[in-house]
Enzyme design. Structure first.
Site, PDB file in Angstrom:
ATOM      1  N   GLY A  13      35.207  28.651  -6.674  1.00 48.42           N
ATOM      2  CA  GLY A  13      34.152  27.953  -7.403  1.00 48.42           C
ATOM      3  C   GLY A  13      33.000  27.444  -6.565  1.00 48.42           C
ATOM      4  N   THR A  14      32.629  28.173  -5.501  1.00 49.07           N
ATOM      5  CA  THR A  14      31.495  27.715  -4.684  1.00 49.07           C
ATOM      6  C   THR A  14      30.180  27.798  -5.467  1.00 49.07           C
ATOM      7  OG1 THR A  14      31.381  29.914  -3.680  1.00 49.07           O
ATOM      8  CG2 THR A  14      32.544  28.203  -2.439  1.00 49.07           C
ATOM      9  N   ASN A  15      30.005  28.845  -6.257  1.00 46.56           N
ATOM     10  CA  ASN A  15      28.788  28.931  -7.076  1.00 46.56           C
ATOM     11  C   ASN A  15      28.795  27.889  -8.183  1.00 46.56           C
ATOM     12  OD1 ASN A  15      26.964  30.963  -6.045  1.00 46.56           O
ATOM     13  ND2 ASN A  15      28.564  32.453  -6.470  1.00 46.56           N
ATOM     14  N   MET A  92      36.447  37.280 -12.059  1.00 53.18           N
ATOM     15  CA  MET A  92      36.976  38.546 -11.560  1.00 53.18           C
ATOM     16  C   MET A  92      37.594  39.429 -12.651  1.00 53.18           C
ATOM     17  SD  MET A  92      35.962  38.142  -8.588  1.00 53.18           S
ATOM     18  CE  MET A  92      36.650  39.420  -7.546  1.00 53.18           C
ATOM     19  N   ILE A  94      36.797  42.105 -15.731  1.00 61.07           N
ATOM     20  CA  ILE A  94      35.755  42.909 -16.379  1.00 61.07           C
ATOM     21  C   ILE A  94      35.854  42.668 -17.887  1.00 61.07           C
ATOM     22  CG2 ILE A  94      34.926  45.247 -16.842  1.00 61.07           C
ATOM     23  CD1 ILE A  94      34.424  44.439 -13.989  1.00 61.07           C
ATOM     24  N   LEU A  95      34.808  42.106 -18.441  1.00 63.22           N
ATOM     25  CA  LEU A  95      34.794  41.792 -19.873  1.00 63.22           C
ATOM     26  C   LEU A  95      34.361  43.022 -20.670  1.00 63.22           C
ATOM     27  CD1 LEU A  95      33.097  38.319 -19.490  1.00 63.22           C
ATOM     28  CD2 LEU A  95      35.499  38.736 -20.068  1.00 63.22           C
ATOM     29  N   ASN A 109      24.892  36.645 -14.374  1.00 64.07           N
ATOM     30  CA  ASN A 109      25.842  36.889 -13.297  1.00 64.07           C
ATOM     31  C   ASN A 109      25.087  36.886 -11.974  1.00 64.07           C
ATOM     32  OD1 ASN A 109      28.388  37.727 -12.079  1.00 64.07           O
ATOM     33  ND2 ASN A 109      27.465  39.738 -11.818  1.00 64.07           N
ATOM     34  N   HIS A 111      25.320  38.523  -8.203  1.00 69.52           N
ATOM     35  CA  HIS A 111      25.978  39.589  -7.441  1.00 69.52           C
ATOM     36  C   HIS A 111      25.534  39.494  -5.988  1.00 69.52           C
ATOM     37  CE1 HIS A 111      27.954  43.434  -6.808  1.00 69.52           C
ATOM     38  NE2 HIS A 111      26.893  43.806  -6.116  1.00 69.52           N
TER      39      HIS A 111
END
Length: 209
Positions: A13-15, A92, A94-95, A109, A111
């Site tokens: 959870g750094t972001n 992590m 894929i929806l 998102n 990246h």
């Protein structure tokens, strides 16, 4: 009315922390983090959210027979919480298409590369930085984009680059990109969305004054 933001997480959870810190500084204009939802019940990101007083939820991948079943459950949770913006922050799983259909141009998102380089299936985490170093690029960085049904293929909101240095390892490059690019770009993009300043025109995102 402030936009209600849900941050989807799977790990440290750094972001998410960058978003929490930006919110505390008043930098997310017209938006509030209303929920943090983890695909993994042991994600440390949940602790970060609890410390900040943000409601947490778990929609665990292993509780569902398929990615599609999990996606449907996640959409139902987000709709029940009246979420306006979904932010993928180290998520992590894929929806499937149900998510994009429920939140068109309302999923962001980040990246850890300059899309379209080192993006798409299999390009996540340290793999991205390994590929960048193997290729010998002189610049890498991060991209914030809207999520579409194509992996890492949605319209680009913002990008920021850093130099790749001769002695970089994947871990060192990952850290430089997080600190200098991801943690700055993501809160900025979220704030712009919440202010209604992002306009998607085909593949191009215009930032309105």
């Amino acid at each position: 009315m402030a936009k209600r933001i849900a941050v989807l997480v799977s790990g440290g959870g750094t972001n998410l922390q960058a978003l929490i810190d930006a919110q505390a500084r008043g930098e997310i204009v017209n938006g509030e983090i209303a929920a943090v939802i983890a695909s993994n019940p042991d994600a440390y990101a949940l602790e970060r959210a609890k410390k900040a007083g943000i409601p947490t939820y778990v929609v665990a991948r292993k509780s569902y027979p398929s990615s599609q079943a999990m996606t449907v459950a996640l959409v139902e949770q987000l709709q029940a919480l009246h979420i306006d913006l979904v932010v993928l922050a180290g998520f992590m799983v894929i929806l499937t298409s149900e998510m994009v259909q429920a939140f068109p141009n309302a999923i962001l998102n980040v990246h850890p590369a300059l899309i379209p380089s080192f993006a798409g299936p299999g390009c996540y985490g340290l793999h991205v930085h390994e590929k960048a170093l193997e290729y010998g690029v002189k610049l890498s960085g991060a991209t914030v984009h809207f999520v579409s049904e194509e992996c890492d293929g949605g319209p680009i909101v913002s990008q920021k680059a850093v130099e790749v240095l001769p002695d970089d390892t994947p871990e060192i490059l990952q850290r430089r990109i997080m600190e200098n690019c991801e943690w700055k770009l993501l809160p900025q993009a979220v704030s712009l969305f919440c202010q209604g300043r992002l306009k998607v025109e085909g593949r191009t995102v215009r930032i309105l004054d």
